[in-house]
Write an enzyme that holds these catalytic residues in place. Structure first.
Site, PDB file in Angstrom:
ATOM      1  N   ASP A  83     122.076  45.998  37.663  1.00 37.25           N
ATOM      2  CA  ASP A  83     121.604  45.489  38.961  1.00 37.25           C
ATOM      3  C   ASP A  83     122.800  45.198  39.856  1.00 37.25           C
ATOM      4  O   ASP A  83     123.858  44.806  39.370  1.00 37.25           O
ATOM      5  CB  ASP A  83     120.824  44.170  38.783  1.00 37.25           C
ATOM      6  CG  ASP A  83     119.665  44.343  37.836  1.00 37.25           C
ATOM      7  OD1 ASP A  83     119.006  45.377  37.922  1.00 37.25           O
ATOM      8  OD2 ASP A  83     119.453  43.433  37.000  1.00 37.25           O
ATOM      9  N   ASP A  89     124.753  33.826  49.039  1.00 37.22           N
ATOM     10  CA  ASP A  89     123.956  33.349  50.183  1.00 37.22           C
ATOM     11  C   ASP A  89     122.790  34.298  50.469  1.00 37.22           C
ATOM     12  O   ASP A  89     121.700  33.867  50.848  1.00 37.22           O
ATOM     13  CB  ASP A  89     124.804  33.065  51.435  1.00 37.22           C
ATOM     14  CG  ASP A  89     125.932  34.038  51.632  1.00 37.22           C
ATOM     15  OD1 ASP A  89     125.937  35.077  50.958  1.00 37.22           O
ATOM     16  OD2 ASP A  89     126.799  33.759  52.468  1.00 37.22           O
ATOM     17  N   GLU A 112     119.255  30.863  58.735  1.00 37.84           N
ATOM     18  CA  GLU A 112     120.593  31.074  59.281  1.00 37.84           C
ATOM     19  C   GLU A 112     121.107  32.468  58.920  1.00 37.84           C
ATOM     20  O   GLU A 112     121.951  33.026  59.606  1.00 37.84           O
ATOM     21  CB  GLU A 112     121.547  29.992  58.751  1.00 37.84           C
ATOM     22  CG  GLU A 112     122.751  29.824  59.646  1.00 37.84           C
ATOM     23  CD  GLU A 112     123.868  29.015  59.027  1.00 37.84           C
ATOM     24  OE1 GLU A 112     123.770  27.793  59.033  1.00 37.84           O
ATOM     25  OE2 GLU A 112     124.839  29.623  58.558  1.00 37.84           O
ATOM     26  N   GLU A 113     120.573  33.024  57.851  1.00 39.74           N
ATOM     27  CA  GLU A 113     121.024  34.343  57.385  1.00 39.74           C
ATOM     28  C   GLU A 113     120.371  35.505  58.126  1.00 39.74           C
ATOM     29  O   GLU A 113     120.688  36.656  57.866  1.00 39.74           O
ATOM     30  CB  GLU A 113     120.713  34.498  55.887  1.00 39.74           C
ATOM     31  CG  GLU A 113     121.579  33.674  54.972  1.00 39.74           C
ATOM     32  CD  GLU A 113     123.044  34.096  54.997  1.00 39.74           C
ATOM     33  OE1 GLU A 113     123.330  35.278  55.236  1.00 39.74           O
ATOM     34  OE2 GLU A 113     123.892  33.216  54.812  1.00 39.74           O
ATOM     35  N   ASP A 135     118.688  26.918  55.891  1.00 41.92           N
ATOM     36  CA  ASP A 135     120.061  27.393  55.704  1.00 41.92           C
ATOM     37  C   ASP A 135     120.171  27.560  54.190  1.00 41.92           C
ATOM     38  O   ASP A 135     120.350  26.584  53.458  1.00 41.92           O
ATOM     39  CB  ASP A 135     121.080  26.370  56.231  1.00 41.92           C
ATOM     40  CG  ASP A 135     122.496  26.913  56.148  1.00 41.92           C
ATOM     41  OD1 ASP A 135     122.686  27.951  55.487  1.00 41.92           O
ATOM     42  OD2 ASP A 135     123.404  26.307  56.740  1.00 41.92           O
ATOM     43  N   LEU A 137     122.222  28.782  51.904  1.00 43.75           N
ATOM     44  CA  LEU A 137     123.397  28.340  51.138  1.00 43.75           C
ATOM     45  C   LEU A 137     124.497  27.957  52.115  1.00 43.75           C
ATOM     46  O   LEU A 137     125.315  28.791  52.507  1.00 43.75           O
ATOM     47  CB  LEU A 137     123.864  29.444  50.180  1.00 43.75           C
ATOM     48  CG  LEU A 137     124.479  28.965  48.875  1.00 43.75           C
ATOM     49  CD1 LEU A 137     123.586  27.966  48.138  1.00 43.75           C
ATOM     50  CD2 LEU A 137     124.789  30.136  47.972  1.00 43.75           C
ATOM     51  N   ASP A 138     124.474  26.702  52.506  1.00 43.19           N
ATOM     52  CA  ASP A 138     125.457  26.240  53.484  1.00 43.19           C
ATOM     53  C   ASP A 138     126.780  25.946  52.790  1.00 43.19           C
ATOM     54  O   ASP A 138     126.807  25.462  51.668  1.00 43.19           O
ATOM     55  CB  ASP A 138     124.952  24.977  54.177  1.00 43.19           C
ATOM     56  CG  ASP A 138     125.916  24.507  55.237  1.00 43.19           C
ATOM     57  OD1 ASP A 138     125.965  25.152  56.303  1.00 43.19           O
ATOM     58  OD2 ASP A 138     126.641  23.532  54.994  1.00 43.19           O
ATOM     59  N   GLU A 299     120.870  23.172  60.567  1.00 40.65           N
ATOM     60  CA  GLU A 299     121.775  22.160  60.017  1.00 40.65           C
ATOM     61  C   GLU A 299     121.576  20.789  60.667  1.00 40.65           C
ATOM     62  O   GLU A 299     121.374  19.787  59.974  1.00 40.65           O
ATOM     63  CB  GLU A 299     123.231  22.646  60.187  1.00 40.65           C
ATOM     64  CG  GLU A 299     123.541  23.837  59.282  1.00 40.65           C
ATOM     65  CD  GLU A 299     124.665  24.743  59.780  1.00 40.65           C
ATOM     66  OE1 GLU A 299     124.901  24.786  61.000  1.00 40.65           O
ATOM     67  OE2 GLU A 299     125.305  25.409  58.944  1.00 40.65           O
TER      68      GLU A 299
HETATM   69  P1  AHM Z   1     128.301  27.979  57.223  1.00 36.91           P
HETATM   70  O1  AHM Z   1     126.913  27.753  57.714  1.00 36.91           O
HETATM   71  O2  AHM Z   1     128.897  29.262  57.701  1.00 36.91           O
HETATM   72  O3  AHM Z   1     128.440  27.791  55.750  1.00 36.91           O
HETATM   73  O4  AHM Z   1     129.226  26.875  57.951  1.00 36.91           O
HETATM   74  C1  AHM Z   1     128.803  25.566  57.974  1.00 36.91           C
HETATM   75  C2  AHM Z   1     129.850  24.705  57.335  1.00 36.91           C
HETATM   76  C3  AHM Z   1     129.362  23.311  57.085  1.00 36.91           C
HETATM   77  O5  AHM Z   1     128.906  23.176  55.777  1.00 36.91           O
HETATM   78  C4  AHM Z   1     130.589  22.476  57.316  1.00 36.91           C
HETATM   79  O6  AHM Z   1     130.274  21.183  57.768  1.00 36.91           O
HETATM   80  C5  AHM Z   1     131.338  23.252  58.353  1.00 36.91           C
HETATM   81  O7  AHM Z   1     130.908  24.591  58.237  1.00 36.91           O
HETATM   82  C6  AHM Z   1     132.818  23.218  58.145  1.00 36.91           C
HETATM   83  O8  AHM Z   1     133.424  23.931  59.163  1.00 36.91           O
HETATM   84  P2  AHM Z   1     135.011  23.914  59.338  1.00 36.91           P
HETATM   85  O9  AHM Z   1     135.537  24.740  58.222  1.00 36.91           O
HETATM   86  O10 AHM Z   1     135.225  24.532  60.687  1.00 36.91           O
HETATM   87  O11 AHM Z   1     135.463  22.497  59.283  1.00 36.91           O
HETATM   88 MG    MG Z   2     125.268  26.715  57.461  1.00 32.79          MG
END
Ligand code: AHM
Ligand code: MG
Length: 368
Positions: A83, A89, A112-113, A135, A137-138, A299
């Site tokens: 696979d 994410d 968000e994706e 979101d 996998l933030d 977020e």
């Molecule tokens: P993402 O959605 O691309 O993962 O970015 C969000 C993340 C948050 O988890 C975090 O608070 C922020 O980006 C950190 O950004 P930076 O690296 O500019 O401080």
């Molecule tokens: Mg995010």
């Protein structure tokens, strides 16, 4: 003794292992109990929350294997079973969406994706009451270095009456959220959520594969001594933000300053810590990103709802985050959220700057 479905028992004493000393409430049991508190509840929201909890367990299993990716196969390549190994994410996005697609309680998802929202048009779902924003996998840039990451979700009642969901179902102000939560994949995995009646936290017990109530009715301290911000951007911040940061750094015994700077760079981790210990999280606008970085729907809104429900505050520096009327799915906003007195302090600095510069509040507000 009869074991109820969804209820786990912890045997605290080694001497008499048959003596159950503490009943542990699982997520499913908790959701079921809460539903019973509302005589007219139909069970649809409960069903959605349970489906999200289930998808979280699957994502958690893969997140835990992230360090093995070089052994099992690198992203984009085929793994030992042939696979394709997906980016986590993308995998998380697919898992949550497929859980929502089969749930029958949700008529659409925005993530968000994905550039656009995804209507769920099956017979069972197209007239469902709810839409979900995700979101999946933030903080995913932290996956490879074993730093806490998270999933964030919001649930809204649809605005359109029936049939396929529409854009207006997603572009609702944050105060219209019916529920919001996050899953933190950290030293342990937790699901924290609110339905507008306090905040509850559940820790995943991997031995029984259940989220168990571990943090009932989370209340965040009114003040704190932690500030969380990407201070590398300091020179790009607006003057009042710089002044507030300098305030956090200056010495003052009475207010416990200087505060400690704690910044993981993973929103869920930073908020989770501040929720429990007290503190302020900031992602201000910068010269190069006037609207900040974080997205309202995926977020800011869900985290603001949780923070408020825990007794904290969330602001864009000028107004309550949850009062913002979004006009696009991926809209961004500066954000200051956490312990009430700390957020009020940064707002004071912003207000003072407006007065000094005689800028009316409306035009000072950074909008999308
Ligand atoms: P993402 O959605 O691309 O993962 O970015 C969000 C993340 C948050 O988890 C975090 O608070 C922020 O980006 C950190 O950004 P930076 O690296 O500019 O401080
Ligand atoms: Mg995010």
């Amino acid at each position: 003794m009869r074991f109820q479905p969804g209820v786990a028992f912890i045997f605290l004493t080694k001497l008499n292992p048959m003596k159950a000393t503490k009943k542990v409430i699982t997520l499913d049991e908790f959701i079921f109990q809460k539903e019973k508190d509302f005589p007219f509840a139909t069970g649809e929201l409960s069903g959605l929350l349970r489906d999200i909890g289930f998808a979280a367990k699957i994502v958690n299993r893969e997140v835990n294997k992230a360090g093995l990716v070089d052994i099992l196969g690198t992203t984009g390549a085929n793994n030992v079973t042939g696979d394709e190994v997906k980016k986590l994410d993308i995998f998380a996005n697919e898992q949550f969406i497929s859980a929502l697609q089969v749930s029958g309680e949700c008529c659409g998802v925005a993530s968000e994706e994905m550039d656009d929202y995804l209507p769920i048009n099956t017979e069972a779902s197209k007239n469902a009451k709810y839409v979900v924003t995700l979101d999946p996998l933030d903080g995913s840039s932290n996956i490879d270095v074993n730093v806490a990451i998270g999933t964030i979700f919001s649930i809204y009642r649809r605005q359109s009456f029936f049939g396929p969901c529409t854009m207006e179902d997603f572009l609702q102000r944050g105060s219209r959220q019916v529920a919001a939560g996050y899953i933190i994949y950290g030293s342990s995995t937790m699901m924290v959520y609110t339905t507008g009646n306090g905040v509850s936290g559940f820790t995943l017990d991997p031995s029984i594969g259940e989220f168990c109530l571990s943090h009932a009715d989370i209340k965040m301290p009114e003040g704190g001594k932690i500030y969380s911000v990407n201070q590398g951007n300091f020179l790009k911040f607006e003057q009042p933000v710089k002044e507030y940061i300098t305030y956090c750094q200056s010495e003052d015994k009475a207010s416990n300053r200087p505060y400690s700077l704690r910044y993981i760079g993973s929103l869920v981790g930073d908020i989770h810590r501040n929720l429990l210990y007290g503190g302020i999280f900031m992602y201000p606008s910068t010269r190069s990103a006037m609207k900040g970085k974080l997205r309202l729907l995926y977020e800011c809104f869900p985290m603001a709802f949780i923070v408020e429900q825990a007794g904290g505050k969330a602001s864009d520096g000028h107004r309550r985050i949850l009062d913002i009327e979004p006009n696009e799915l991926h809209q961004r906003s500066p954000i200051y959220m956490g312990s009430k007195t700390m957020v009020e302090k940064v707002e004071e600095y912003m207000k003072q700057a407006r007065i000094t510069e005689s800028i009316p509040a409306a035009s000072a507000t950074v909008t999308a």
